[in-house]
Design an enzyme around this catalytic site. Structure first.
Site, PDB file in Angstrom:
ATOM      1  N   CYS A 201      47.852  50.100  45.068  1.00  0.00           N
ATOM      2  CA  CYS A 201      48.211  50.983  43.946  1.00  0.00           C
ATOM      3  C   CYS A 201      48.525  52.421  44.337  1.00  0.00           C
ATOM      4  O   CYS A 201      48.961  53.204  43.495  1.00  0.00           O
ATOM      5  CB  CYS A 201      47.119  50.963  42.885  1.00  0.00           C
ATOM      6  SG  CYS A 201      45.631  51.888  43.335  1.00  0.00           S
TER       7      CYS A 201
ATOM      8  N   CYS B  87      39.048  49.595  45.851  1.00  0.00           N
ATOM      9  CA  CYS B  87      39.740  50.690  45.182  1.00  0.00           C
ATOM     10  C   CYS B  87      39.253  50.743  43.733  1.00  0.00           C
ATOM     11  O   CYS B  87      39.230  49.723  43.038  1.00  0.00           O
ATOM     12  CB  CYS B  87      41.244  50.461  45.241  1.00  0.00           C
ATOM     13  SG  CYS B  87      42.206  51.648  44.275  1.00  0.00           S
TER      14      CYS B  87
ATOM     15  N   CYS C 130      42.451  49.747  41.183  1.00  0.00           N
ATOM     16  CA  CYS C 130      43.037  48.399  41.095  1.00  0.00           C
ATOM     17  C   CYS C 130      42.084  47.285  41.516  1.00  0.00           C
ATOM     18  O   CYS C 130      42.380  46.120  41.311  1.00  0.00           O
ATOM     19  CB  CYS C 130      44.319  48.323  41.925  1.00  0.00           C
ATOM     20  SG  CYS C 130      44.065  48.424  43.699  1.00  0.00           S
TER      21      CYS C 130
ATOM     22  N   CYS D  16      33.986  51.401  56.831  1.00  0.00           N
ATOM     23  CA  CYS D  16      34.699  50.581  57.802  1.00  0.00           C
ATOM     24  C   CYS D  16      35.795  49.822  57.056  1.00  0.00           C
ATOM     25  O   CYS D  16      35.501  48.946  56.242  1.00  0.00           O
ATOM     26  CB  CYS D  16      33.697  49.633  58.445  1.00  0.00           C
ATOM     27  SG  CYS D  16      34.280  48.771  59.876  1.00  0.00           S
TER      28      CYS D  16
END
Length: 196
Positions: free
Chosen positions: A96, A142, A145, A165
């Site tokens: 996104c 995220c 999204c 990571c």
């Protein structure tokens, strides 16, 4: 099953939670509280993509990107395109375009994946307790999204002692001075150079 709040000693803070059920385990979604001096509100539009936008973006993903971003897979260590990237800029969500990490927070952890000690903004990353594969880990997705980007571990450098990571395949990179991606057509600050 419903959980309103959870105390976690690994994150050293009270965090808001939601339960997410997977075929392999029940995971708890953790929202990390912004640190001292950080705003609780991001200037970016964090509303999720529409179903139509998701369909359009998914069509353009490679099989490896779909596996990692949408199926919570992991790329092999020591092969990601951003592992040895030392340019100044911003790492954004491949799906996104939301800025997730700054190059100034990147460090060499020796693990084979790009590692960072601090997100771009605390509200841009969601944390999920991940009990898959017989391990207890904290997955990072995220916040806009929901795409899988990696895991966070409590063995990083100061100031927070965190090692984010990440999978290179989950990220895109924008050099300093270039416009941030505006994949969802949300407008400023997306589509403009970051000035922070």
């Amino acid at each position: 099953m419903s959980i309103d709040r959870v105390e976690t000693h690994d994150l050293n803070t009270w965090t808001d939670t939601k339960v997410r059920s997977t075929p392999f385990a029940v995971s708890v979604l953790i929202a990390k509280t912004p640190g001292p001096g950080e705003s609780h509100v991001s200037e970016f539009d964090l509303r999720p993509p529409t179903d139509k936008q998701r369909e359009q973006i998914t069509v353009g993903l490679t099989p490896e990107e779909r596996d990692v971003l949408l199926e919570h897979g992991t790329e092999a260590p020591f092969c990601g395109v951003f592992l040895d990237n030392h340019e100044e800029g911003f790492y954004t969500c491949r799906f996104c375009g939301l800025p997730l990490f700054k190059s100034s927070a990147k460090f060499d952890s020796g693990t084979g994946w790009p590692s960072f000690f601090k997100p771009y903004h605390a509200s841009h990353i969601r944390r999920i307790l991940d009990h898959s594969y017989g391990m207890a880990r904290v997955e990072e997705v995220c916040a806009r999204c929901g795409s899988h980007v990696g895991h966070v571990f409590p063995d990083g450098p100061p100031p927070d002692g965190e090692r984010h990571c990440l999978n290179s395949v989950s990220l895109s990179f924008t050099r300093v001075g270039q416009a941030l991606p505006d994949i969802l057509n949300r407008g400023a600050p997306e589509g403009r150079p970051d000035t922070s």
